[in-house]
Enzyme design. Structure first.
Site, PDB file in Angstrom:
ATOM      1  N   HIS A 183      50.454  26.261  42.664  1.00  0.00           N
ATOM      2  CA  HIS A 183      49.143  26.320  43.308  1.00  0.00           C
ATOM      3  C   HIS A 183      49.132  25.194  44.353  1.00  0.00           C
ATOM      4  O   HIS A 183      49.819  24.175  44.175  1.00  0.00           O
ATOM      5  CB  HIS A 183      48.085  26.067  42.230  1.00  0.00           C
ATOM      6  CG  HIS A 183      46.668  26.198  42.676  1.00  0.00           C
ATOM      7  ND1 HIS A 183      45.987  25.187  43.318  1.00  0.00           N
ATOM      8  CD2 HIS A 183      45.783  27.209  42.553  1.00  0.00           C
ATOM      9  CE1 HIS A 183      44.749  25.570  43.564  1.00  0.00           C
ATOM     10  NE2 HIS A 183      44.601  26.800  43.109  1.00  0.00           N
TER      11      HIS A 183
ATOM     12  N   ASP B 230      51.169  21.316  35.370  1.00  0.00           N
ATOM     13  CA  ASP B 230      49.882  21.865  35.786  1.00  0.00           C
ATOM     14  C   ASP B 230      49.503  22.932  34.762  1.00  0.00           C
ATOM     15  O   ASP B 230      50.045  24.038  34.758  1.00  0.00           O
ATOM     16  CB  ASP B 230      50.024  22.465  37.198  1.00  0.00           C
ATOM     17  CG  ASP B 230      48.766  23.201  37.632  1.00  0.00           C
ATOM     18  OD1 ASP B 230      47.807  23.264  36.835  1.00  0.00           O
ATOM     19  OD2 ASP B 230      48.754  23.726  38.762  1.00  0.00           O
TER      20      ASP B 230
ATOM     21  N   GLN C 278      46.124  27.017  34.208  1.00  0.00           N
ATOM     22  CA  GLN C 278      46.022  28.404  33.728  1.00  0.00           C
ATOM     23  C   GLN C 278      46.499  28.557  32.286  1.00  0.00           C
ATOM     24  O   GLN C 278      46.118  29.524  31.625  1.00  0.00           O
ATOM     25  CB  GLN C 278      46.831  29.353  34.635  1.00  0.00           C
ATOM     26  CG  GLN C 278      46.325  29.459  36.057  1.00  0.00           C
ATOM     27  CD  GLN C 278      44.924  30.070  36.169  1.00  0.00           C
ATOM     28  OE1 GLN C 278      44.410  30.704  35.254  1.00  0.00           O
ATOM     29  NE2 GLN C 278      44.288  29.867  37.304  1.00  0.00           N
TER      30      GLN C 278
ATOM     31  N   LYS D 276      37.727  26.587  33.866  1.00  0.00           N
ATOM     32  CA  LYS D 276      38.561  27.779  33.655  1.00  0.00           C
ATOM     33  C   LYS D 276      38.667  28.104  32.167  1.00  0.00           C
ATOM     34  O   LYS D 276      39.416  28.988  31.759  1.00  0.00           O
ATOM     35  CB  LYS D 276      39.956  27.556  34.234  1.00  0.00           C
ATOM     36  CG  LYS D 276      39.971  27.497  35.765  1.00  0.00           C
ATOM     37  CD  LYS D 276      41.377  27.407  36.277  1.00  0.00           C
ATOM     38  CE  LYS D 276      41.466  26.958  37.715  1.00  0.00           C
ATOM     39  NZ  LYS D 276      41.031  27.954  38.683  1.00  0.00           N
TER      40      LYS D 276
ATOM     41  N   CYS E 161      45.462  30.543  46.780  1.00  0.00           N
ATOM     42  CA  CYS E 161      45.881  29.124  46.864  1.00  0.00           C
ATOM     43  C   CYS E 161      47.343  28.949  46.475  1.00  0.00           C
ATOM     44  O   CYS E 161      47.703  27.962  45.800  1.00  0.00           O
ATOM     45  CB  CYS E 161      45.014  28.234  45.969  1.00  0.00           C
ATOM     46  SG  CYS E 161      43.315  28.209  46.461  1.00  0.00           S
TER      47      CYS E 161
HETATM   48  C1  PLP Z   1      47.681  26.997  38.524  1.00  0.00           C
HETATM   49  C2  PLP Z   1      46.497  26.259  39.060  1.00  0.00           C
HETATM   50  N1  PLP Z   1      46.584  24.948  39.260  1.00  0.00           N
HETATM   51  C3  PLP Z   1      45.556  24.232  39.727  1.00  0.00           C
HETATM   52  C4  PLP Z   1      44.374  24.836  40.037  1.00  0.00           C
HETATM   53  C5  PLP Z   1      43.265  23.995  40.576  1.00  0.00           C
HETATM   54  O1  PLP Z   1      42.167  24.033  39.735  1.00  0.00           O
HETATM   55  P1  PLP Z   1      40.784  23.404  40.220  1.00  0.00           P
HETATM   56  O2  PLP Z   1      40.353  24.199  41.409  1.00  0.00           O
HETATM   57  O3  PLP Z   1      39.889  23.561  39.058  1.00  0.00           O
HETATM   58  O4  PLP Z   1      41.065  22.011  40.562  1.00  0.00           O
HETATM   59  C6  PLP Z   1      44.228  26.205  39.860  1.00  0.00           C
HETATM   60  C7  PLP Z   1      42.987  26.893  40.242  1.00  0.00           C
HETATM   61  O5  PLP Z   1      42.939  28.068  40.443  1.00  0.00           O
HETATM   62  C8  PLP Z   1      45.321  26.942  39.354  1.00  0.00           C
HETATM   63  O6  PLP Z   1      45.241  28.245  39.160  1.00  0.00           O
END
Ligand code: PLP
Length: 405
Positions: free
Chosen positions: A121, A197, A200, A223, A363
């Protein structure tokens, strides 16, 4: 052993579904809906306990502090951390990753390398890119058509200059669940820090930081049924002790002189300024709600629904589905394209049918570039989604094709 959950019963706990009766909410990878207990926890804090934490010598401030610290403890237990000293509350997973990249970045020098994957992401790419100004090099591990990382490439990419391996546990586009334990092991064998990370993965499956043996894990409350504006950074105590703070100011200090300051104990050293106390308390309620369902059962439900959706979507002609066709390898996140139609048009027409999906680059532009597309449609599921909603999705895609083509 996992037990079957009843999404129709679960839906009753979510006020939005009694207001929006037609809504098939299939954008859970972006954010999830909130159960009443989470909404109430946040509201009740403001109505009954609102005060700043760690400052007031009066009852409601002490109560707010206790609740805020308990939220750290509950989060620590949920991911198997050693205690609340290893849990930092941020604004979101993005900020958590910025804290790691920003703080560790201070110790990196020209020629040091950070290994990422092409599945990241943007929030696990852009913060590391900033270190290129110091001469830090980024290297990327790719993935195959089956949506699986090439683990041999890790061995090739990681070398004596690798200081950090930062990777997504589960992809927000392909749904692929990566072998985090294996990647952390490869990183450590090469003397690098492993950053995961978990934005998800943590909401959808059991995640244990000690079993995984990561140094850092970032995720977002919103999430996983929790409020927006509260993120989590787990860090191994020894790593956090060594690390420089990222943000500076109130509450993160032990003492301040005119020209120097010393730092507070963990985790407060990394929580500068007034935190999102209500958000943390709402998040604690979300964890409680998920624990009542059981994370194994969450995973089983999503695996079932994903398996069903993969089968039904494959029956529609002219659909390209990305990633593995095996529900066991992936989360309840399915990205696809309808031949000849732009994802934005598909999403707009699905909206007319009361179906909410994501359309766009999700993203993850380097990932999409590897797939050879600029945009995808993405349906993603959670505990309240049903097979009937998958049927509605498939029927609506069929309708899109007949109207738009
Ligand atoms: C894999 C992953 N990492 C990081 C993020 C970033 O999350 P946030 O927007 O809550 O900071 C997302 C958000 O969709 C994501 O899907």
């Amino acid at each position: 052993m996992a037990v079957k959950i009843n999404p129709k019963r679960i839906r009753k706990d979510f006020p939005i579904f009694s207001r929006e009766r037609k809504l098939a909410y299939l954008d859970n990878a972006a954010t999830t809906q909130k159960p009443k207990c989470v909404i109430d926890a946040e509201k009740n804090f403001y109505g009954s306990t609102n005060a700043n934490v760690h400052r007031g010598l009066y009852k409601i401030s002490e109560r707010a502090t206790e609740m805020y610290e308990k939220a750290h403890e509950k989060t620590a237990e949920f991911v198997g951390a050693g205690g609340m000293q290893e849990i930092i509350f941020t604004r979101n997973a993005t900020e958590s990753l910025n804290v790691v990249a920003g703080s560790i970045g201070k110790t990196l020098k020209a020629g040091d390398e950070v290994v990422l994957t092409l599945m990241e992401h943007h929030s696990n790419i852009v913060p590391w890119q900033q270190l290129q100004r110091k001469g830090v090099k980024l290297r990327y591990v790719g993935f195959g058509k089956d949506g699986k990382l090439d683990y041999n490439e890790f061995e090739q990419c990681i070398g004596k200059n690798t200081k950090v391996v930062s990777f997504v546990h589960a992809s927000n586009v392909l749904g692929s669940i990566n072998d985090a334990k294996k990647i952390c092991k490869i990183a450590h064998e090469n003397g690098a820090i492993a950053v995961v990370d978990g934005a998800q993965s943590v909401p959808h499956m059991e995640v244990d930081v000690k079993k995984m043996d990561c140094d850092f894990l970032a995720f977002s409350a919103h999430k996983m049924l929790g409020p927006m504006g509260i993120g989590i950074l787990y860090g191994k105590e020894e790593a956090l002790l060594k690390m420089e703070p990222f943000l500076y100011g109130g509450d993160m200090i032990k003492s301040v002189g005119k020209f120097e300051a010393s730092w507070n104990t963990l985790p407060w050293k990394f929580e500068a300024g007034t935190p999102n106390v209500a958000g943390a308390i709402g998040f604690s309620a979300a964890i409680g709600y998920l624990e009542n369902i059981g994370m194994q059962n969450v995973r089983k439900h999503e695996e079932e629904i994903t398996e069903y959706a993969l089968r039904k979507l494959s029956e529609i002609g002219g659909l390209e589905i990305y990633g593995s066709r095996n529900a066991q390898d992936r989360l309840g996140v399915i990205s696809f394209n309808v031949e000849g139609l732009h994802p934005h048009d598909v999403a707009a027409l699905l909206d007319e049918e009361g179906i909410a999906i994501r359309a766009g680059h999700a993203c993850a532009q380097p990932l999409l570039a590897q797939l050879g597309v600029n945009a995808v449609c993405r349906a993603s599921f959670y505990v309240y989604n049903t097979k009937e909603e998958v049927d509605r999705l498939c029927k609506a895609i069929g309708k899109c094709k007949s109207i738009l083509m």
